[in-house]
Design a protein around this motif. Structure first.
Motif, PDB file in Angstrom:
ATOM      1  N   SER A  78      25.542  30.081  37.409  1.00 24.22           N
ATOM      2  CA  SER A  78      24.701  28.845  37.849  1.00 24.22           C
ATOM      3  C   SER A  78      23.698  29.299  39.527  1.00 24.22           C
ATOM      4  CB  SER A  78      25.939  27.635  38.570  1.00 24.22           C
ATOM      5  OG  SER A  78      26.719  28.854  39.479  1.00 24.22           O
ATOM      6  N   GLY A  79      24.011  30.146  39.341  1.00 24.94           N
ATOM      7  CA  GLY A  79      23.311  30.404  40.754  1.00 24.94           C
ATOM      8  C   GLY A  79      24.124  30.669  41.987  1.00 24.94           C
ATOM      9  N   ARG A  80      25.037  30.304  42.149  1.00 22.35           N
ATOM     10  CA  ARG A  80      26.050  30.717  43.483  1.00 22.35           C
ATOM     11  C   ARG A  80      25.962  31.746  44.178  1.00 22.35           C
ATOM     12  NH1 ARG A  80      30.372  27.191  42.339  1.00 22.35           N
ATOM     13  NH2 ARG A  80      30.192  27.914  39.877  1.00 22.35           N
ATOM     14  N   ALA A  81      26.163  32.874  43.332  1.00 21.81           N
ATOM     15  CA  ALA A  81      26.302  34.116  43.980  1.00 21.81           C
ATOM     16  C   ALA A  81      25.449  35.189  43.650  1.00 21.81           C
ATOM     17  CB  ALA A  81      27.031  34.728  43.883  1.00 21.81           C
ATOM     18  N   ASP A  82      24.700  36.115  44.007  1.00 21.43           N
ATOM     19  CA  ASP A  82      23.284  36.900  43.463  1.00 21.43           C
ATOM     20  C   ASP A  82      24.534  37.915  41.997  1.00 21.43           C
ATOM     21  OD1 ASP A  82      21.841  35.817  45.176  1.00 21.43           O
ATOM     22  OD2 ASP A  82      22.449  37.422  46.156  1.00 21.43           O
ATOM     23  N   ALA A  83      25.576  38.241  42.467  1.00 17.89           N
ATOM     24  CA  ALA A  83      26.265  39.623  41.579  1.00 17.89           C
ATOM     25  C   ALA A  83      27.911  39.453  41.557  1.00 17.89           C
ATOM     26  CB  ALA A  83      25.999  40.875  41.481  1.00 17.89           C
ATOM     27  N   ALA A  84      28.557  39.497  40.321  1.00 14.62           N
ATOM     28  CA  ALA A  84      29.822  39.469  40.789  1.00 14.62           C
ATOM     29  C   ALA A  84      30.594  41.243  40.452  1.00 14.62           C
ATOM     30  CB  ALA A  84      30.199  38.813  39.156  1.00 14.62           C
ATOM     31  N   MET A  85      31.129  40.359  40.527  1.00 13.84           N
ATOM     32  CA  MET A  85      32.383  42.411  40.509  1.00 13.84           C
ATOM     33  C   MET A  85      33.637  42.146  39.355  1.00 13.84           C
ATOM     34  SD  MET A  85      31.632  43.967  44.198  1.00 13.84           S
ATOM     35  CE  MET A  85      32.567  45.015  43.872  1.00 13.84           C
ATOM     36  N   ALA A  86      33.890  42.773  38.873  1.00 11.34           N
ATOM     37  CA  ALA A  86      35.389  42.457  37.953  1.00 11.34           C
ATOM     38  C   ALA A  86      35.808  44.039  37.768  1.00 11.34           C
ATOM     39  CB  ALA A  86      35.235  42.083  37.214  1.00 11.34           C
ATOM     40  N   ASP A  87      37.276  44.493  37.467  1.00 11.18           N
ATOM     41  CA  ASP A  87      37.579  45.960  36.329  1.00 11.18           C
ATOM     42  C   ASP A  87      36.140  45.939  35.780  1.00 11.18           C
ATOM     43  OD1 ASP A  87      39.800  45.902  38.998  1.00 11.18           O
ATOM     44  OD2 ASP A  87      41.307  44.819  37.315  1.00 11.18           O
ATOM     45  N   THR A  88      36.441  47.277  35.616  1.00 15.58           N
ATOM     46  CA  THR A  88      35.169  48.036  34.752  1.00 15.58           C
ATOM     47  C   THR A  88      35.370  47.193  33.284  1.00 15.58           C
ATOM     48  OG1 THR A  88      34.475  49.675  35.794  1.00 15.58           O
ATOM     49  CG2 THR A  88      34.143  50.046  32.853  1.00 15.58           C
ATOM     50  N   PRO A  89      36.538  47.117  33.086  1.00 19.08           N
ATOM     51  CA  PRO A  89      36.975  46.699  31.236  1.00 19.08           C
ATOM     52  C   PRO A  89      36.375  45.611  30.964  1.00 19.08           C
ATOM     53  CG  PRO A  89      38.714  47.854  31.946  1.00 19.08           C
ATOM     54  CD  PRO A  89      37.702  47.952  33.564  1.00 19.08           C
ATOM     55  N   VAL A  90      36.704  44.675  31.928  1.00 23.88           N
ATOM     56  CA  VAL A  90      36.810  43.603  32.498  1.00 23.88           C
ATOM     57  C   VAL A  90      34.787  42.771  32.131  1.00 23.88           C
ATOM     58  CG1 VAL A  90      36.977  40.851  32.752  1.00 23.88           C
ATOM     59  CG2 VAL A  90      39.126  42.493  33.296  1.00 23.88           C
ATOM     60  N   ALA A  91      34.728  43.632  33.462  1.00 20.53           N
ATOM     61  CA  ALA A  91      32.968  43.640  33.537  1.00 20.53           C
ATOM     62  C   ALA A  91      32.422  44.054  31.942  1.00 20.53           C
ATOM     63  CB  ALA A  91      32.477  44.563  34.584  1.00 20.53           C
TER      64      ALA A  91
END
Length: 306
Positions: free
Chosen positions: A218-231
């Motif tokens: 929705s554009g409220r963040a430029d990017a996101a982070m998560a554990d590699t398998p989940v991302a």
């Protein structure tokens, strides 16, 4: 580490992960044989009396192993299609561990940041929910380490920033789940950016991974982070809306969280070792596409700086 997810992604139901505004969950993904993936077949375990003998009396007499998991983190733990049951790699491990203990697993879906306090309060026997074993967390709970996984950054495929390292987070709004190592990484990188005279990192922290994904779409963040398998899973399931820009940063140990002084650490260690020895561990990881994270033997409290 980049798990071999390509073949698996087409098979696992989208479940509770919403990755784009206006994009509903797809609960129809199936294997080529037409069966939705729900649990690794053939992993039922008979009670191992040497492990049962080490269980605390209160756990043994209850007949149940209570396990807390944040079921918004596929393919590790998520809600199965058309049900309320928690499925995934960690849920399968929980069921196999319980079997070796002569118990039935009760995997409960709770928010990630409530699990360790719940363990400390005696609410759950174990937390099996993609926990990175960190030295800070070891102050509150013990860990039996059973896997490795790193952090990855993902962004919108169209117009999203190509962030390839933590240093490149400076000046961006980054989404992550509350209580995760990714939240800690964002905070530390914000401090580092500012100390170097660069714009800081603006955190966008949410209770669940589903909310993180929605914030990005929705554009409220430029990017996101998560554990590699989940991302990797999220990107593969986004119908081309997201891209994986970095990872892993760097591989770190996953641990089963256990209340300190509960008497459960050794039985859990023995159970994981038994599953590794009898092939069940590898079978579960292969089923969920996580074989690249396999380790040769479990360890206790081999945490990293958090």
């Amino acid at each position: 580490m980049r798990p071999r997810l390509t073949a698996l992604i087409a098979a696992i139901a989208f479940a509770a992960v919403t990755v784009a505004a206006g994009c509903g969950s797809s609960n129809n993904s199936t294997t080529t044989g037409g069966a939705t993936l729900t649990a690794t077949p053939g992993i039922t375990q008979q009670a191992d009396q040497s492990i049962v003998a080490k269980l605390p009396a209160s756990v043994k007499s209850s007949g149940e192993l209570t396990v807390a998991a944040d079921a918004t983190y596929p393919p590790d733990e998520f809600i199965g299609s058309g049900s309320k049951a928690v499925i995934g790699m960690d849920a399968d491990l929980a069921n196999a561990i319980a079997g070796l203990m002569g118990l039935k697993a009760s995997v409960q879906n709770v928010t990630f940041d409530s699990i360790i306090p719940g363990l400390a309060a005696g609410k759950y026997d174990l937390g099996i929910s993609s926990f990175t074993d960190t030295l800070d967390r070891e102050k509150v709970v013990d860990f039996v380490d059973y896997l490795t996984a790193g952090t990855s950054v993902f962004a919108k495929a169209s117009g999203g920033p190509d962030i390839t390292s933590l240093d490149e987070l400076c000046g961006h709004t980054i989404a992550a789940e509350k209580g995760t190592t990714q939240q800690d990484q964002i905070s530390k990188q914000d401090t580092k950016c500012k100390s170097e005279g660069k714009p800081g990192v603006t955190p966008a922290i949410f209770e669940t991974q589903s909310e993180v994904n929605l914030a990005l779409s929705s554009g409220r963040a430029d990017a996101a982070m998560a554990d590699t398998p989940v991302a990797a899973y999220i990107v593969e399931k986004s119908n081309g809306q997201f891209k994986l820009t970095s990872g892993p940063i760097p591989p770190e140990p996953y641990g089963i969280a256990i209340p300190k002084n509960s008497g459960m650490t050794q039985p859990v260690f023995d159970a994981i070792k038994a599953l590794m020895d009898n092939g069940t561990y590898k079978k579960i990881l292969a089923y969920w596409g996580l074989s690249d994270g396999a380790i040769a033997a479990p360890t206790i409290n081999h945490g990293v700086a958090g």
